[in-house]
Design a protein around this motif. Sequence first.
Motif, mmCIF file in Angstrom:
data_model
loop_
_atom_site.group_PDB
_atom_site.id
_atom_site.type_symbol
_atom_site.label_atom_id
_atom_site.label_comp_id
_atom_site.label_asym_id
_atom_site.label_seq_id
_atom_site.Cartn_x
_atom_site.Cartn_y
_atom_site.Cartn_z
ATOM 1 N N THR A 88 0.868 -1.083 0.022
ATOM 2 C CA THR A 88 0.009 0.059 0.049
ATOM 3 C C THR A 88 0.802 1.183 -0.032
ATOM 4 O O THR A 88 0.457 2.263 -0.852
ATOM 5 C CB THR A 88 -1.287 0.156 1.360
ATOM 6 N N ALA A 89 2.047 1.463 0.724
ATOM 7 C CA ALA A 89 2.717 2.385 0.768
ATOM 8 C C ALA A 89 3.418 2.730 -0.234
ATOM 9 O O ALA A 89 3.599 3.902 -0.813
ATOM 10 C CB ALA A 89 3.824 2.212 2.144
ATOM 11 N N LEU A 90 3.905 1.353 -1.269
ATOM 12 C CA LEU A 90 4.673 1.678 -2.422
ATOM 13 C C LEU A 90 3.761 2.256 -3.577
ATOM 14 O O LEU A 90 4.066 3.108 -4.170
ATOM 15 C CB LEU A 90 5.057 0.322 -2.990
ATOM 16 N N VAL A 96 2.134 9.819 -4.972
ATOM 17 C CA VAL A 96 2.619 10.755 -4.539
ATOM 18 C C VAL A 96 3.532 11.419 -5.545
ATOM 19 O O VAL A 96 3.683 13.090 -5.833
ATOM 20 C CB VAL A 96 3.194 11.110 -3.107
ATOM 21 N N TYR A 97 4.635 10.590 -6.167
ATOM 22 C CA TYR A 97 5.603 10.991 -6.902
ATOM 23 C C TYR A 97 5.167 11.480 -8.142
ATOM 24 O O TYR A 97 5.454 12.718 -8.715
ATOM 25 C CB TYR A 97 6.869 10.116 -7.186
ATOM 26 N N GLN A 98 3.963 11.095 -8.661
ATOM 27 C CA GLN A 98 3.620 11.528 -9.952
ATOM 28 C C GLN A 98 2.681 12.816 -10.076
ATOM 29 O O GLN A 98 2.722 13.529 -10.713
ATOM 30 C CB GLN A 98 2.605 10.261 -10.560
ATOM 31 N N ALA A 99 2.175 12.878 -8.705
ATOM 32 C CA ALA A 99 1.334 14.299 -8.609
ATOM 33 C C ALA A 99 1.783 15.342 -8.413
ATOM 34 O O ALA A 99 1.173 16.436 -8.557
ATOM 35 C CB ALA A 99 0.232 13.716 -7.266
ATOM 36 N N GLN A 100 3.229 15.399 -7.999
ATOM 37 C CA GLN A 100 3.888 16.429 -7.694
ATOM 38 C C GLN A 100 4.334 16.970 -8.977
ATOM 39 O O GLN A 100 5.038 16.565 -9.778
ATOM 40 C CB GLN A 100 5.037 16.194 -6.663
ATOM 41 N N THR A 188 -2.960 4.261 -7.590
ATOM 42 C CA THR A 188 -3.997 5.236 -6.538
ATOM 43 C C THR A 188 -3.634 5.908 -5.486
ATOM 44 O O THR A 188 -2.843 5.030 -4.467
ATOM 45 C CB THR A 188 -5.169 4.555 -6.647
ATOM 46 N N ASP A 189 -3.861 7.150 -5.103
ATOM 47 C CA ASP A 189 -3.583 7.616 -3.836
ATOM 48 C C ASP A 189 -4.862 7.462 -2.846
ATOM 49 O O ASP A 189 -5.763 6.671 -3.198
ATOM 50 C CB ASP A 189 -3.639 9.175 -3.827
#
Length: 258
Positions: A88-90, A96-100, A188-189
């Motif tokens: 889940t954390a991965l 998060v990396y793709q959204a920034q 998915t976040d």
Amino acid sequence: MKGLLRIFRPSKKLLIILVAVLILNAAAGGAAYYFGFIGGHAETGVAEKPNGLACTDVNLVTIKHADRLWVRKFIRTESTDGLTRVKTALRVARAVYQAQKDHPDLVQVVVLDQNGPTLRSDMRGRAIAADIIYAPHPDDILKNLGQKTFTARYFDSGPALNGEFFGDRVELPEDKIEAMNAALTESTDCVDPTVVAATDKKGAEAHGGEKGGKGKEAGAHGEASAESHAEGESSDHGGREKPADGHEEPVKEVKAEH
């Protein structure tokens, strides 16, 4: 010697019992191998639920220092095993990396239990069920600090009633983390509870407005019905209307007596 062999000669019943025990042990070992290797990959957790579980946002911390961007995110999941929390954390770290817009140099995702602490100061130590650190492009500085592309740790135990963990803490080898990351099929976040609450509130208000509108329509319809009913009563009590020409009421003929 022959006498000793005769004394320790096993009976047929005992031989049958021993053979049955051996067959059961072999079957149990084969089943454990099959379900462990084919069905679940218990050691790496790749085949079963490769994307982990649904989660809820708790807190997001962004740190900018010396032209570097570090992001730390706290999330919650329901009670599950340690490897599922890592997966889940991965998945969340990838999201998060793709959204920034400016891709961070380091992303850390901290997983808490659903009954874990709510204060930021308490989200540490045994309250952390699992955490991963993702450094997409570890440069010389990060390598000098011993930072790899992936780091993952988790508690190999279930949570206590207060959401803390008291089992063994396991640190996964990087090759197993990379295998789990490669097995992800989505990015998915977590769900933001404030957004969900706002959406539910808007839906409730819209539903209430529809009920109010229907009430007003019903009131207007009732008033119109009452008015028409009153008009009808006044017509009936005011006098009976004559039939139209050609449709007068028939008159009973009476023959005259001679």
